[in-house]
Design a protein around this motif. Structure first.
Motif, mmCIF file in Angstrom:
data_model
loop_
_atom_site.group_PDB
_atom_site.id
_atom_site.type_symbol
_atom_site.label_atom_id
_atom_site.label_comp_id
_atom_site.label_asym_id
_atom_site.label_seq_id
_atom_site.Cartn_x
_atom_site.Cartn_y
_atom_site.Cartn_z
ATOM 1 N N ALA A 140 0.860 -1.191 0.000
ATOM 2 C CA ALA A 140 0.000 0.000 0.000
ATOM 3 C C ALA A 140 0.895 1.239 0.000
ATOM 4 O O ALA A 140 1.796 1.369 0.836
ATOM 5 N N ALA A 141 0.657 2.145 -0.914
ATOM 6 C CA ALA A 141 1.590 3.248 -1.189
ATOM 7 C C ALA A 141 1.922 4.117 0.014
ATOM 8 O O ALA A 141 3.052 4.599 0.149
ATOM 9 N N HIS A 142 0.980 4.337 0.917
ATOM 10 C CA HIS A 142 1.210 5.256 2.038
ATOM 11 C C HIS A 142 1.354 4.537 3.387
ATOM 12 O O HIS A 142 1.207 5.156 4.435
ATOM 13 N N ILE A 143 1.634 3.243 3.324
ATOM 14 C CA ILE A 143 1.835 2.465 4.550
ATOM 15 C C ILE A 143 3.242 1.872 4.517
ATOM 16 O O ILE A 143 3.646 1.253 3.523
ATOM 17 N N TYR A 144 3.979 2.071 5.596
ATOM 18 C CA TYR A 144 5.364 1.631 5.697
ATOM 19 C C TYR A 144 5.519 0.720 6.914
ATOM 20 O O TYR A 144 4.691 0.744 7.830
ATOM 21 N N ALA A 145 6.586 -0.062 6.927
ATOM 22 C CA ALA A 145 6.870 -0.907 8.096
ATOM 23 C C ALA A 145 8.367 -0.862 8.382
ATOM 24 O O ALA A 145 9.194 -0.947 7.463
ATOM 25 N N ILE A 146 8.710 -0.709 9.661
ATOM 26 C CA ILE A 146 10.120 -0.637 10.075
ATOM 27 C C ILE A 146 10.338 -1.482 11.326
ATOM 28 O O ILE A 146 9.399 -1.841 12.031
ATOM 29 N N GLY A 147 11.600 -1.768 11.595
ATOM 30 C CA GLY A 147 11.945 -2.510 12.804
ATOM 31 C C GLY A 147 11.632 -3.992 12.688
ATOM 32 O O GLY A 147 11.539 -4.547 11.590
ATOM 33 N N ASP A 148 11.431 -4.630 13.834
ATOM 34 C CA ASP A 148 11.324 -6.086 13.883
ATOM 35 C C ASP A 148 10.124 -6.644 13.138
ATOM 36 O O ASP A 148 10.120 -7.816 12.755
ATOM 37 N N VAL A 149 9.071 -5.852 12.945
ATOM 38 C CA VAL A 149 7.865 -6.365 12.287
ATOM 39 C C VAL A 149 8.020 -6.444 10.773
ATOM 40 O O VAL A 149 7.239 -7.112 10.096
ATOM 41 N N SER A 150 9.037 -5.799 10.218
ATOM 42 C CA SER A 150 9.210 -5.767 8.763
ATOM 43 C C SER A 150 10.098 -6.914 8.297
ATOM 44 O O SER A 150 10.991 -7.371 9.017
ATOM 45 N N ASP A 151 9.849 -7.366 7.083
ATOM 46 C CA ASP A 151 10.645 -8.449 6.498
ATOM 47 C C ASP A 151 11.768 -7.831 5.675
ATOM 48 O O ASP A 151 11.650 -7.625 4.472
ATOM 49 N N THR A 152 12.858 -7.502 6.362
ATOM 50 C CA THR A 152 14.022 -6.904 5.715
ATOM 51 C C THR A 152 15.210 -7.862 5.829
ATOM 52 O O THR A 152 15.222 -8.747 6.690
ATOM 53 N N PRO A 153 16.245 -7.706 4.988
ATOM 54 C CA PRO A 153 17.348 -8.679 4.931
ATOM 55 C C PRO A 153 18.424 -8.449 5.988
ATOM 56 O O PRO A 153 19.602 -8.682 5.732
ATOM 57 N N VAL A 154 18.020 -8.002 7.162
ATOM 58 C CA VAL A 154 18.985 -7.727 8.238
ATOM 59 C C VAL A 154 18.461 -8.324 9.546
ATOM 60 O O VAL A 154 17.259 -8.576 9.681
ATOM 61 N N PRO A 155 19.335 -8.546 10.526
ATOM 62 C CA PRO A 155 18.879 -9.088 11.810
ATOM 63 C C PRO A 155 17.901 -8.132 12.500
ATOM 64 O O PRO A 155 17.890 -6.926 12.254
ATOM 65 N N LYS A 156 17.082 -8.697 13.380
ATOM 66 C CA LYS A 156 16.099 -7.892 14.108
ATOM 67 C C LYS A 156 16.753 -7.373 15.389
ATOM 68 O O LYS A 156 16.739 -8.030 16.431
ATOM 69 N N LEU A 157 17.332 -6.183 15.296
ATOM 70 C CA LEU A 157 18.104 -5.606 16.395
ATOM 71 C C LEU A 157 17.664 -4.167 16.638
ATOM 72 O O LEU A 157 17.315 -3.442 15.699
ATOM 73 N N THR A 158 17.728 -3.741 17.894
ATOM 74 C CA THR A 158 17.318 -2.386 18.262
ATOM 75 C C THR A 158 18.058 -1.304 17.466
ATOM 76 O O THR A 158 17.430 -0.356 16.985
ATOM 77 N N PRO A 159 19.384 -1.393 17.297
ATOM 78 C CA PRO A 159 20.065 -0.337 16.530
ATOM 79 C C PRO A 159 19.560 -0.230 15.095
ATOM 80 O O PRO A 159 19.521 0.863 14.525
ATOM 81 N N LEU A 160 19.165 -1.366 14.507
ATOM 82 C CA LEU A 160 18.638 -1.323 13.147
ATOM 83 C C LEU A 160 17.252 -0.707 13.103
ATOM 84 O O LEU A 160 16.878 -0.061 12.119
ATOM 85 N N ALA A 161 16.471 -0.890 14.163
ATOM 86 C CA ALA A 161 15.163 -0.238 14.230
ATOM 87 C C ALA A 161 15.339 1.280 14.171
ATOM 88 O O ALA A 161 14.628 1.982 13.444
ATOM 89 N N GLY A 162 16.287 1.794 14.931
ATOM 90 C CA GLY A 162 16.575 3.224 14.903
ATOM 91 C C GLY A 162 17.135 3.679 13.571
ATOM 92 O O GLY A 162 16.807 4.760 13.080
ATOM 93 N N TYR A 163 17.978 2.838 12.972
ATOM 94 C CA TYR A 163 18.573 3.152 11.674
ATOM 95 C C TYR A 163 17.483 3.293 10.610
ATOM 96 O O TYR A 163 17.467 4.250 9.818
ATOM 97 N N GLU A 164 16.543 2.333 10.604
ATOM 98 C CA GLU A 164 15.457 2.381 9.623
ATOM 99 C C GLU A 164 14.535 3.573 9.877
ATOM 100 O O GLU A 164 14.032 4.185 8.928
ATOM 101 N N ALA A 165 14.317 3.894 11.147
ATOM 102 C CA ALA A 165 13.479 5.055 11.470
ATOM 103 C C ALA A 165 14.107 6.340 10.933
ATOM 104 O O ALA A 165 13.412 7.180 10.327
ATOM 105 N N ARG A 166 15.397 6.507 11.138
ATOM 106 C CA ARG A 166 16.071 7.721 10.647
ATOM 107 C C ARG A 166 15.986 7.802 9.125
ATOM 108 O O ARG A 166 15.773 8.886 8.560
ATOM 109 N N TYR A 167 16.158 6.662 8.463
ATOM 110 C CA TYR A 167 16.038 6.651 7.005
ATOM 111 C C TYR A 167 14.635 7.066 6.580
ATOM 112 O O TYR A 167 14.458 7.912 5.693
ATOM 113 N N LEU A 168 13.619 6.471 7.207
ATOM 114 C CA LEU A 168 12.251 6.715 6.767
ATOM 115 C C LEU A 168 11.779 8.130 7.091
ATOM 116 O O LEU A 168 10.965 8.689 6.351
ATOM 117 N N VAL A 169 12.290 8.726 8.151
ATOM 118 C CA VAL A 169 11.987 10.140 8.412
ATOM 119 C C VAL A 169 12.411 10.966 7.203
ATOM 120 O O VAL A 169 11.640 11.790 6.683
#
Length: 444
Positions: free
Chosen positions: A291-320
């Motif tokens: 869906a064009a205006h819906i995004y997912a970040i952090g542990d709930v998203s299916d991304t090619p990286v481990p589910k770690l707190t620093p990556l949650a923050g990293y993805e948040a900064r990117y998406l901002v």
């Protein structure tokens, strides 16, 4: 009439709060919704409380190693006092996080968010609208669907135990099982770790995993491998675990440590066409769902990286940045992962198993560092490393470490890899000696 926001963030953990704060600083109108504890898993019932409990384990192990080498007498873990210290930290997280959000004038609602249509949610019946919506709902412990599964407890329960039972069993040989088994054993419990095959911690180097298991076995942890647990039965004296093939074990507490599940099943995603897979909400390289205006970040998203707190923050900064001004696809740095057992096991970058498949491209150094001064002075029982070097450039591209300071060493190695620091550049630095950092030049 429903209130309209530029962005609604679902989830008040590390990813969601970083997202909300970043957007607010950019002048966006933001609502953040949380159904459970503000602050999320990591500070409330995950990495932070675990590390507080581990602090006593580390101190006890350090004293044990130095028996007859300058220390006499091994301290005992005082579980109630240790738990009180943990609660002294975690008890303030929920209110502290909420107060921090409100101090930034970020609007908050406590309740369960549910998608009605694209751009519209209900939160416990209250309707709210958002131009963009970011899902950051994290994960929860999985429970194996076996007979008697209602007797399973989770990592959440373990990290808030009032007293340590005499017998504790962990089912699942991932990092959570190893870490909590280490803590339980140091606190005096009789500990078993059950795994369904003979390869626990499958993401880590098999030789180093075997060495870690040998160390934990020496400490008193019993590994029950190739056991596919089928049933938990309550008895007069505790619980009995069985696999229907002859394995039986009596215990007082059984923790399911068989992975985690994305919190994506109570949001009404089917109403807005968001695709969900086994590993979470599917996103593209801009963290955007179907869906064009819906995004997912952090542990709930299916991304090619481990589910770690620093990556949650990293993805948040990117998406901002992405929501303020659309730009390039997300790229990830090298990411270290570690198991906080005793000793610790950590890895980053190309593994030795991967490198062995391309021997003309990579050189693998296997190092026994046990007698190196860094470890000798601490009388560390074992310190091992495998380092992968690119033959053409001479740069370190991967490493795995097993030692009581592996978590510190892996961060140094991550910097060397990410910043592509060569041995000659490393040798131009002067670092404090003798320290773990002064060993780095010997790892190339």
């Amino acid at each position: 009439m429903a209130k309209q926001y530029d962005v609604i963030v679902i989830g008040g953990g590390p990813a969601g709060t970083a997202m909300a704060s970043g957007l607010k600083a950019q002048g966006k109108s933001v609502l953040i919704v949380e159904a459970d504890l503000w602050g999320g898993t990591c500070p409330n019932r995950g990495c932070d409380p675990k590390k507080i409990l581990l602090s006593a384990v580390e101190a006890k192990q350090a004293a044990t190693n130095l028996q007859s080498h300058g220390l006499a007498g091994i301290p005992k873990v005082d579980w109630p006092a240790l738990m009180a210290t943990k609660r002294g930290y975690t008890n303030g997280i929920n209110d502290g996080t909420l107060n921090g959000l409100q101090a930034q004038k970020i609007e908050t609602i406590h309740g369960q968010a549910y998608f009605q249509t694209d751009g519209q949610l209900t939160v416990d019946g209250e309707v709210v609208n958002g131009t963009d919506i970011v899902i950051a709902t994290g994960q929860r412990p999985a429970i194996l669907p076996i007979k008697g599964h209602e007797y399973f407890k989770t990592s959440t329960d373990f990290l808030d135990l009032d007293a340590m039972p005499k017998r504790v069993t962990f089912v699942g040989g991932g990092y959570v099982g190893f870490e909590l088994a280490t803590i339980a054993r140091a606190a005096g419990a009789e500990v078993h770790l059950i795994h369904h095959n003979d390869r626990p911690l499958k993401e880590f180097d098999p030789e180093l995993v075997k060495a870690l298991m040998a160390n934990l076995t020496t400490q008193g942890v019993t590994f029950d491998l190739d056991v596919d647990l089928k049933q938990i039965t309550k008895t007069a004296t505790g619980l009995t675990l069985s696999d229907g093939q002859g394995f039986k074990l009596d215990t007082d507490l059984v923790i399911c440590s068989a992975g985690r599940l994305p919190n994506d099943d109570h949001l009404g995603l089917e109403n807005v066409g968001v695709t969900v897979g086994r590993h979470g909400i599917q996103v593209n390289d801009h963290l955007q769902t179907a869906a064009a205006h819906i995004y997912a970040i952090g542990d709930v998203s299916d991304t090619p990286v481990p589910k770690l707190t620093p990556l949650a923050g990293y993805e948040a900064r990117y998406l901002v940045g992405e929501l303020v001004k659309s730009g390039a696809a997300i790229t990830y740095p090298v990411v270290p992962t570690q198991v906080y057992a005793s000793p610790k096991l950590a890895k980053v970058g190309v593994t030795a198993v991967q490198a062995a498949k391309a021997p003309t491209k990579y050189r693998i150094s296997s190092l026994d560092m046990t007698k190196w001064f860094t470890y000798y002075r601490l009388q560390t029982p074992q310190a091992l490393a495998k380092v992968v070097v690119d033959r053409q450039s001479g740069l370190i591209v991967g490493a795995s470490c097993l030692s009581e300071i592996a978590d510190e060493m892996i961060n140094y190695l991550t910097l060397l890899i990410q910043k592509q620091i060569s041995l000659s550049e490393m040798q131009k630095l002067v670092v404090a000696y003798p320290t773990p950092a002064s060993d780095l030049q010997y790892l190339y």
